[in-house]
Enzyme design. Structure first.
Site, short mmCIF file in Angstrom:
data_model
loop_
_atom_site.label_atom_id
_atom_site.label_comp_id
_atom_site.label_asym_id
_atom_site.label_seq_id
_atom_site.Cartn_x
_atom_site.Cartn_y
_atom_site.Cartn_z
N THR A 329 0.87 -1.12 0.05
CA THR A 329 -0.04 0.09 -0.17
C THR A 329 0.92 1.44 0.03
OG1 THR A 329 -1.79 1.31 1.18
CG2 THR A 329 -0.07 0.02 2.30
N HIS A 381 2.63 -11.80 14.24
CA HIS A 381 3.72 -12.14 15.16
C HIS A 381 3.57 -13.83 15.65
CE1 HIS A 381 7.47 -11.76 16.91
NE2 HIS A 381 7.32 -10.87 17.73
#
Length: 410
Positions: A329, A381
């Protein structure tokens, strides 16, 4: 004469229902074969429903804003002559008074055809506090379209010069205590964006790591070869193709970044399919560049150009928007200096580009002014460790600062 049903097209498996967005014809209007009658809006794309034969639109069953499902009748088409003005006998059979019941917001005929607006146009008028009567429409019979409003908003404001000899004194009217906040319903795409962003924040252990890249080598390369590239390939050489190729190179080194979680399983995608964020009048969409590793920079630039144009025109299909393994993006297009992009589920990571700004940098003991860009990698994560994420971002940075790496794949 037997009338023909106008049906909702088959919706994709992932789409349960849709909304009637815009009727381009009204009962009594002549219709040509393959002419678009109505647009159906889903949470991903806008589907056009064309006429299967020439004739006259006889009846509308589902008004603008109605929720519909696959193969549901929308209205009826009377096949036959398509004269611009229906005959008196046909007018009587079409029951024109029912039009008022269909569109409660429709103004009197004397107000002009451009005031008969779709829900999308009404929403934009309300958002920008505009009056439809003040704008000229370019749609069928002079009706307003979202593009008309967008063009009006982008026109430069010309200041009005008032002669000093005749000053105009204006008195601000007291604020009306009865004024209420404007309430504008979200369209389906905006609703879906909100759902997916909330899902990403609540269902992933999202973390963002940052780095910065010296854009001077790429900018120099574009200055030297950009014109030749455009003449040979028919498309401009932009920054996005550099980033796509750099991401491909880094993903090949760190395949865990190109994977996702499904339950307790790690799913590795077999190829690199990169979603690119594109701003459209309906909201942000992420069409997918397929098999990026197998394409040249010219092919990537051509795909980006095509997908961006289809996004602005509302021509993207569900297939164009599904199946990506990684997202890029570019908030720098709007001036963003730094951000923490949100993961695009079910993907596990997203790379954010930002604005290029000249900054003093220490190079070999010397202070040098360089065009710099911050990079941000947000990742899940639960799946991706810090070492992999940081190493991936460093690999992207190194490839961009030495574009020859993209050619040599090192």
């Amino acid at each position: 004469m037997k009338k023909i049903e106008i049906m909702v097209p088959d919706l994709p498996e992932s789409v349960a229902d849709a909304t009637v967005a815009t009727w381009h014809k009204q009962p009594g209007d002549a219709v040509q074969c393959d002419e678009v009658l109505v647009e159906i809006e889903t949470d991903k794309v806008v589907l056009e429903v064309p006429a299967t034969t020439a004739g006259v639109l006889q009846e509308i069953l589902q008004v603008e804003g109605a929720t519909v499902v696959s193969r549901q009748p929308l209205g009826y088409l009377l096949p036959g002559a398509t004269d611009a003005t229906p005959s008196p006998s046909l007018n009587e059979t079409l029951a024109f008074p029912s039009i008022v019941a269909i569109n409660h917001d429709a103004p009197a005929a004397s107000e002009g055809a451009h005031n008969v607006v779709s829900p999308a146009v009404r929403r934009l008028l309300a958002e920008h506090d505009l009056e439809g009567s003040q704008l000229s429409g370019s749609g069928i019979k002079g009706r307003l379209t979202p593009q008309d409003i967008e063009q009006h908003l982008t026109k430069p404001v010309v200041p009005i010069k008032v002669p000093l000899a005749n000053p105009v004194v204006t008195t601000l009217a007291p604020q009306n205590p009865l004024e209420q906040p404007r309430r504008v319903p979200m369209n389906r795409l905006r609703q879906r964006i909100a759902e997916r962003l909330l899902e990403a924040k609540q269902s992933t252990a999202m973390l963002t790591t940052f780095n910065e890249v010296n854009m001077q080598p790429m900018m120099q390369l574009r200055r030297e070869l950009g014109e030749t590239f455009e003449k040979q390939h028919g498309v401009r050489l932009g920054f996005m193709s550099f980033f796509v190729k750099a991401v491909v190179l880094a993903l090949q080194r760190w395949p865990i970044i190109n994977a996702c979680l499904e339950g307790n399983d790690i799913v590795y995608y077999p190829q690199v399919d990169i979603s690119i964020a594109v701003s459209t009048p309906r909201g942000l969409v992420t069409p997918v560049l397929r098999h990026c590793a197998a394409h040249s920079m010219a092919q990537i630039e051509q795909q980006i150009k095509t997908l961006a144009q289809q996004g602005r025109d509302g021509k993207l299909t569900v297939d164009d928007l599904t199946g990506g393994s990684f997202t890029i993006t570019n908030g720098g297009l709007f001036g963003s200096l730094m951000s923490t992009p949100i993961i695009n589920p079910p993907q596990s990571s997203i790379l954010g580009m930002h604005a290029i700004k000249e900054r003093p940098m220490a190079i070999n003991g010397q202070v040098v002014i360089l065009p710099m860009m911050y990079l941000a990698l947000s990742y899940d994560h639960r799946l991706i460790d810090g070492q992999a994420s940081v190493s991936f971002l460093v690999a992207v940075k190194e490839a961009l600062e030495a574009p020859i790496r993209l050619l040599l794949e090192v």
